[in-house]
Design a protein around this motif. Structure first.
Motif, PDB file in Angstrom:
ATOM      1  N   LEU A   1       0.824  -1.209   0.000  1.00 32.03           N
ATOM      2  CA  LEU A   1       0.000   0.000   0.000  1.00 32.03           C
ATOM      3  C   LEU A   1       0.858   1.258   0.000  1.00 32.03           C
ATOM      4  CD1 LEU A   1      -2.840  -0.954   2.535  1.00 32.03           C
ATOM      5  CD2 LEU A   1      -3.119  -0.450   0.092  1.00 32.03           C
ATOM      6  N   GLY A   2       1.955   1.233   0.756  1.00 29.04           N
ATOM      7  CA  GLY A   2       2.840   2.384   0.829  1.00 29.04           C
ATOM      8  C   GLY A   2       3.938   2.382  -0.220  1.00 29.04           C
ATOM      9  N   GLU A   3       4.006   1.346  -1.043  1.00 28.15           N
ATOM     10  CA  GLU A   3       5.053   1.201  -2.062  1.00 28.15           C
ATOM     11  C   GLU A   3       6.454   1.307  -1.448  1.00 28.15           C
ATOM     12  OE1 GLU A   3       4.267   2.855  -6.078  1.00 28.15           O
ATOM     13  OE2 GLU A   3       2.567   3.883  -5.114  1.00 28.15           O
ATOM     14  N   PHE A   4       6.617   0.660  -0.288  1.00 29.48           N
ATOM     15  CA  PHE A   4       7.929   0.571   0.357  1.00 29.48           C
ATOM     16  C   PHE A   4       8.593  -0.712  -0.133  1.00 29.48           C
ATOM     17  CE2 PHE A   4       5.331   2.905   3.568  1.00 29.48           C
ATOM     18  CZ  PHE A   4       5.980   4.124   3.468  1.00 29.48           C
ATOM     19  N   THR A   5       9.198  -0.638  -1.296  1.00 26.89           N
ATOM     20  CA  THR A   5       9.689  -1.846  -1.954  1.00 26.89           C
ATOM     21  C   THR A   5      10.772  -2.546  -1.156  1.00 26.89           C
ATOM     22  OG1 THR A   5       9.239  -0.686  -4.032  1.00 26.89           O
ATOM     23  CG2 THR A   5      10.444  -2.751  -4.188  1.00 26.89           C
ATOM     24  N   GLN A   6      11.649  -1.773  -0.512  1.00 30.13           N
ATOM     25  CA  GLN A   6      12.737  -2.408   0.241  1.00 30.13           C
ATOM     26  C   GLN A   6      12.211  -3.260   1.385  1.00 30.13           C
ATOM     27  OE1 GLN A   6      11.803   0.700   0.342  1.00 30.13           O
ATOM     28  NE2 GLN A   6      12.654   1.897   2.038  1.00 30.13           N
ATOM     29  N   TYR A   7      11.110  -2.819   2.014  1.00 28.88           N
ATOM     30  CA  TYR A   7      10.526  -3.606   3.106  1.00 28.88           C
ATOM     31  C   TYR A   7       9.692  -4.761   2.553  1.00 28.88           C
ATOM     32  CZ  TYR A   7      11.867   0.657   5.519  1.00 28.88           C
ATOM     33  OH  TYR A   7      12.582   1.735   5.986  1.00 28.88           O
ATOM     34  N   GLU A   8       9.135  -4.563   1.375  1.00 26.85           N
ATOM     35  CA  GLU A   8       8.428  -5.660   0.733  1.00 26.85           C
ATOM     36  C   GLU A   8       9.386  -6.822   0.439  1.00 26.85           C
ATOM     37  OE1 GLU A   8       5.771  -6.583  -3.300  1.00 26.85           O
ATOM     38  OE2 GLU A   8       6.350  -4.514  -2.824  1.00 26.85           O
ATOM     39  N   VAL A   9      10.606  -6.481   0.029  1.00 28.16           N
ATOM     40  CA  VAL A   9      11.625  -7.514  -0.197  1.00 28.16           C
ATOM     41  C   VAL A   9      11.945  -8.240   1.099  1.00 28.16           C
ATOM     42  CG1 VAL A   9      14.059  -7.873  -0.798  1.00 28.16           C
ATOM     43  CG2 VAL A   9      12.615  -6.419  -2.243  1.00 28.16           C
ATOM     44  N   GLN A  10      12.098  -7.482   2.188  1.00 24.64           N
ATOM     45  CA  GLN A  10      12.417  -8.101   3.476  1.00 24.64           C
ATOM     46  C   GLN A  10      11.291  -9.034   3.924  1.00 24.64           C
ATOM     47  OE1 GLN A  10      14.077  -4.065   5.314  1.00 24.64           O
ATOM     48  NE2 GLN A  10      14.343  -5.749   6.734  1.00 24.64           N
ATOM     49  N   CYS A  11      10.059  -8.557   3.823  1.00 23.08           N
ATOM     50  CA  CYS A  11       8.913  -9.389   4.217  1.00 23.08           C
ATOM     51  C   CYS A  11       8.855 -10.675   3.387  1.00 23.08           C
ATOM     52  CB  CYS A  11       7.609  -8.608   4.014  1.00 23.08           C
ATOM     53  SG  CYS A  11       7.242  -7.444   5.320  1.00 23.08           S
ATOM     54  N   SER A  12       9.034 -10.535   2.085  1.00 21.94           N
ATOM     55  CA  SER A  12       8.956 -11.698   1.198  1.00 21.94           C
ATOM     56  C   SER A  12      10.053 -12.701   1.508  1.00 21.94           C
ATOM     57  CB  SER A  12       9.048 -11.245  -0.259  1.00 21.94           C
ATOM     58  OG  SER A  12       7.991 -10.369  -0.577  1.00 21.94           O
ATOM     59  N   ARG A  13      11.235 -12.209   1.807  1.00 25.62           N
ATOM     60  CA  ARG A  13      12.334 -13.117   2.158  1.00 25.62           C
ATOM     61  C   ARG A  13      12.026 -13.888   3.432  1.00 25.62           C
ATOM     62  NH1 ARG A  13      17.513  -9.135   1.027  1.00 25.62           N
ATOM     63  NH2 ARG A  13      17.821  -9.694  -1.173  1.00 25.62           N
ATOM     64  N   MET A  14      11.500 -13.175   4.434  1.00 20.78           N
ATOM     65  CA  MET A  14      11.180 -13.845   5.695  1.00 20.78           C
ATOM     66  C   MET A  14      10.055 -14.856   5.513  1.00 20.78           C
ATOM     67  SD  MET A  14      11.568 -10.687   8.413  1.00 20.78           S
ATOM     68  CE  MET A  14      11.425 -11.738   9.842  1.00 20.78           C
ATOM     69  N   LEU A  15       9.060 -14.493   4.676  1.00 21.58           N
ATOM     70  CA  LEU A  15       7.975 -15.435   4.412  1.00 21.58           C
ATOM     71  C   LEU A  15       8.481 -16.663   3.651  1.00 21.58           C
ATOM     72  CD1 LEU A  15       4.977 -13.110   3.469  1.00 21.58           C
ATOM     73  CD2 LEU A  15       4.971 -14.880   5.258  1.00 21.58           C
ATOM     74  N   ARG A  16       9.386 -16.437   2.715  1.00 20.42           N
ATOM     75  CA  ARG A  16       9.964 -17.567   1.984  1.00 20.42           C
ATOM     76  C   ARG A  16      10.683 -18.514   2.944  1.00 20.42           C
ATOM     77  NH1 ARG A  16      14.705 -16.477  -2.304  1.00 20.42           N
ATOM     78  NH2 ARG A  16      15.681 -15.909  -0.321  1.00 20.42           N
ATOM     79  N   SER A  17      11.471 -17.935   3.849  1.00 16.69           N
ATOM     80  CA  SER A  17      12.174 -18.776   4.831  1.00 16.69           C
ATOM     81  C   SER A  17      11.203 -19.495   5.740  1.00 16.69           C
ATOM     82  CB  SER A  17      13.121 -17.903   5.678  1.00 16.69           C
ATOM     83  OG  SER A  17      14.096 -17.297   4.873  1.00 16.69           O
ATOM     84  N   LEU A  18      10.132 -18.813   6.109  1.00 18.01           N
ATOM     85  CA  LEU A  18       9.130 -19.402   6.994  1.00 18.01           C
ATOM     86  C   LEU A  18       8.449 -20.595   6.311  1.00 18.01           C
ATOM     87  CD1 LEU A  18       7.623 -19.054   9.735  1.00 18.01           C
ATOM     88  CD2 LEU A  18       5.962 -17.684   8.490  1.00 18.01           C
ATOM     89  N   HIS A  19       8.050 -20.432   5.050  1.00 16.60           N
ATOM     90  CA  HIS A  19       7.389 -21.530   4.334  1.00 16.60           C
ATOM     91  C   HIS A  19       8.356 -22.688   4.071  1.00 16.60           C
ATOM     92  CE1 HIS A  19       3.866 -19.169   4.077  1.00 16.60           C
ATOM     93  NE2 HIS A  19       4.277 -18.348   3.122  1.00 16.60           N
ATOM     94  N   MET A  20       9.599 -22.356   3.867  1.00 16.94           N
ATOM     95  CA  MET A  20      10.610 -23.407   3.692  1.00 16.94           C
ATOM     96  C   MET A  20      10.766 -24.207   4.981  1.00 16.94           C
ATOM     97  SD  MET A  20      14.135 -24.034   4.418  1.00 16.94           S
ATOM     98  CE  MET A  20      14.819 -22.417   4.690  1.00 16.94           C
ATOM     99  N   GLU A  21      10.832 -23.501   6.123  1.00 14.66           N
ATOM    100  CA  GLU A  21      10.967 -24.163   7.417  1.00 14.66           C
ATOM    101  C   GLU A  21       9.758 -25.074   7.693  1.00 14.66           C
ATOM    102  OE1 GLU A  21      13.094 -24.148  10.011  1.00 14.66           O
ATOM    103  OE2 GLU A  21      14.578 -22.641   9.468  1.00 14.66           O
ATOM    104  N   ARG A  22       8.584 -24.629   7.290  1.00 14.62           N
ATOM    105  CA  ARG A  22       7.347 -25.362   7.601  1.00 14.62           C
ATOM    106  C   ARG A  22       6.946 -26.338   6.491  1.00 14.62           C
ATOM    107  NH1 ARG A  22       2.910 -21.192   9.685  1.00 14.62           N
ATOM    108  NH2 ARG A  22       2.047 -23.099  10.583  1.00 14.62           N
ATOM    109  N   GLN A  23       7.806 -26.451   5.477  1.00 14.75           N
ATOM    110  CA  GLN A  23       7.561 -27.401   4.387  1.00 14.75           C
ATOM    111  C   GLN A  23       6.211 -27.136   3.716  1.00 14.75           C
ATOM    112  OE1 GLN A  23       9.790 -30.025   3.303  1.00 14.75           O
ATOM    113  NE2 GLN A  23      11.113 -28.636   4.454  1.00 14.75           N
ATOM    114  N   GLN A  24       6.033 -25.885   3.232  1.00 15.60           N
ATOM    115  CA  GLN A  24       4.790 -25.472   2.578  1.00 15.60           C
ATOM    116  C   GLN A  24       5.110 -25.055   1.139  1.00 15.60           C
ATOM    117  OE1 GLN A  24       3.870 -22.404   5.491  1.00 15.60           O
ATOM    118  NE2 GLN A  24       2.232 -23.677   6.384  1.00 15.60           N
ATOM    119  N   PRO A  25       5.138 -26.002   0.188  1.00 18.60           N
ATOM    120  CA  PRO A  25       5.603 -25.712  -1.171  1.00 18.60           C
ATOM    121  C   PRO A  25       4.724 -24.734  -1.945  1.00 18.60           C
ATOM    122  CG  PRO A  25       4.686 -27.940  -1.035  1.00 18.60           C
ATOM    123  CD  PRO A  25       4.794 -27.433   0.361  1.00 18.60           C
ATOM    124  N   ILE A  26       3.406 -24.776  -1.796  1.00 13.94           N
ATOM    125  CA  ILE A  26       2.536 -23.891  -2.587  1.00 13.94           C
ATOM    126  C   ILE A  26       2.712 -22.423  -2.175  1.00 13.94           C
ATOM    127  CG2 ILE A  26       0.149 -23.310  -3.137  1.00 13.94           C
ATOM    128  CD1 ILE A  26      -0.488 -26.292  -3.028  1.00 13.94           C
TER     129      ILE A  26
END
Length: 490
Positions: free
Chosen positions: A115-140
């Motif tokens: 919403l705020g177009e804060f792209t640098q924080y969007e990258v950080q959030c996406s990276r953390m979510l990717r790591s989280l889904h990897m840890e929890r074995q959630q491929p989709i």
């Protein structure tokens, strides 16, 4: 030298330190040591340094509780800090392996970033979510967030490139006159590069870089009418919801708009807008002082001297006035001196008159920078001595102006200053006869009126337009011509 007596009033040393620095910001370390510990020993100095460290830490902790919701501050700040706050919390939760709450907060943070177009924080959030889904074995969800991350990273690459281009340009714009002249030749190419990046990214950040670069280019050229058009178009886009309301700094747009009206010789319209826009600036911010500086100049250019005097009174009552930079305080002193000269305060007493004289004579006459307020300072001193009818001092200031013109005002972009200084030389040529000087100066005055102000890279600041100053000079001569000091004594 301030005297601090804090022992009886502040039993807590941390409170004593804060009281000392608040009541007398210019106080020395030695004075603080004596006020708090009694004796300026080496041990007490070390104790003060430790005390300062503790107080600094406590003050920094209070930053978490600042209220950023006031609309008169930078609008993006509150939304950016909301994202940062969530990122800080999810980092701790993730480290504690609290995955469910971490994911909920990360999804919320990701929505706010978009919403705020804060792209640098969007990258950080996406990276953390990717790591989280990897840890929890959630491929989709892992694949989904990976695509989001890749898109955000590409967006961030374009935005970083645009910000780098603009930062290189801004560094030159804040440098010497020579650097500003050099960047003027390359700005069209850089604007074209920024526009190409914006066509790819279509983000607020790339738009903002293009918008600010265009304003800088038009300002350097002295194309103030185009600056008015650009700021008006941006304000309309903001009102129509076509610009991100969480990011667009309307205050900056206001500031540039009234600056363009000032430099574009439309002070009446600019003053009207400044009176309207002033409510959008918080009095505690440095931006308020920058805005009010141009507000005062607009009043002076519109010949509304009473309004300028009222504004100066409000500005000087602001508690943050005295903590501005020395250069800013000197500019305010210069504006105040001009206002008091053209519109003396009611019932000016001898002490106030001496204070004004001292202020005028103590202003630094030259700076290393070959632009700015040098002519304004010398002209103010000339006006003062014309009113005093001090022939020797008038001739001295005219000679200094002549030398300044020869050394620094030789380019085509300084023609307004040169024309005005040629007008001033006429008063000597015509033996201080106001009628003859006015008649002889008609052609020069018309040339001055027909000459638009140059771009910001090259201009001397006209606190009061040269045309109005010439009328003031003639008025002073009509009241009495300068005479030798020996003649007055005789």
């Amino acid at each position: 030298m301030p005297v601090l007596d804090l022992h009886s009033r502040q039993p807590n040393k941390e409170n004593q330190l804060v009281a000392a620095l608040t009541s007398a910001p210019e106080v020395t370390q030695l004075q603080v040591v004596k006020a708090i510990y009694g004796k300026p020993t080496a041990a007490n100095t070390r104790a003060l340094q430790k005390l300062q460290s503790r107080v600094r830490t406590k003050l920094l902790n209070h930053l978490y509780f600042l209220d950023h919701s006031d609309a008169r501050h930078l609008v993006s700040r509150r939304y950016e800090l909301e994202c940062l706050d969530l990122l800080h919390k999810v980092s701790i939760l993730y480290a504690e392996r609290e995955y469910k709450l971490t994911e909920r907060l990360l999804q919320r943070c990701l929505r706010l970033c978009k919403l705020g177009e804060f792209t640098q924080y969007e990258v950080q959030c996406s990276r953390m979510l990717r790591s989280l889904h990897m840890e929890r074995q959630q491929p989709i969800p892992y694949k989904k967030v990976t695509k989001t991350l890749q898109k955000a990273q590409q967006q961030l690459t374009w935005e970083d490139e645009a910000e780098q281009l603009f930062a290189d340009t801004q560094l030159a714009l804040n440098g010497s006159v020579a650097a500003r002249r050099a960047v003027l030749t390359v700005l069209p190419e850089r604007i074209a590069q920024l526009e190409a990046l914006h066509r790819r990214a279509r983000s607020f950040t790339t738009y903002n870089m293009v918008y600010r670069a265009r304003l800088a280019y038009e300002e350097l050229q002295g194309n103030f009418q185009e600056m008015i058009r650009v700021t008006s178009a941006a304000a309309k886009r903001w009102r129509d919801g076509k610009l991100n309301a969480r990011r667009f700094d309307l205050r900056f747009n206001h500031f540039v708009s009234i600056y363009a009206y000032l430099r574009g010789r439309q002070p009446v319209q600019g003053l009207r807008l400044a009176e309207e826009y002033t409510r959008d600036f918080h009095p505690s911010s440095s931006n308020w002082f920058y805005f009010q500086e141009h507000h005062v100049l607009l009043a002076l250019h519109a010949e509304q001297y009473e309004r300028a005097q009222e504004l100066m009174a409000v500005i000087m009552k602001n508690p943050a006035y005295i903590i501005q930079r020395e250069a800013a305080l000197q500019r305010w002193d210069l504006y105040r001196a001009y206002i008091d000269f053209v519109l003396p305060p009611p019932r000016t007493n001898a002490a106030r008159y001496r204070q004004l004289a001292q202020l005028v004579l103590q202003l630094p006459e030259y700076s290393r920078d070959k632009r700015g307020h040098n002519v304004a300072i010398l002209v103010l001193q000339l006006l003062y001595f014309l009113r005093e009818r001090n022939l020797e001092a008038v001739l001295l200031r005219l000679e200094r102006l002549r030398k300044y013109q020869q050394r620094h005002l030789y380019e085509a972009t300084t023609i307004r200053s040169r024309l005005f200084l040629r007008l001033l030389q006429l008063i000597v040529e015509k033996n201080f006869d106001p009628g003859q000087a006015a008649d002889r100066g008609k052609t020069l005055l018309q040339q001055l009126s027909d000459t638009p102000p140059p771009g910001n890279a090259f201009a001397e600041v006209e606190i009061i337009p040269y045309e109005h100053l010439w009328e003031l000079v003639l008025k002073l001569l009509r009241e009495g011509v300068p005479v030798p000091l020996t003649a007055e004594l005789a």
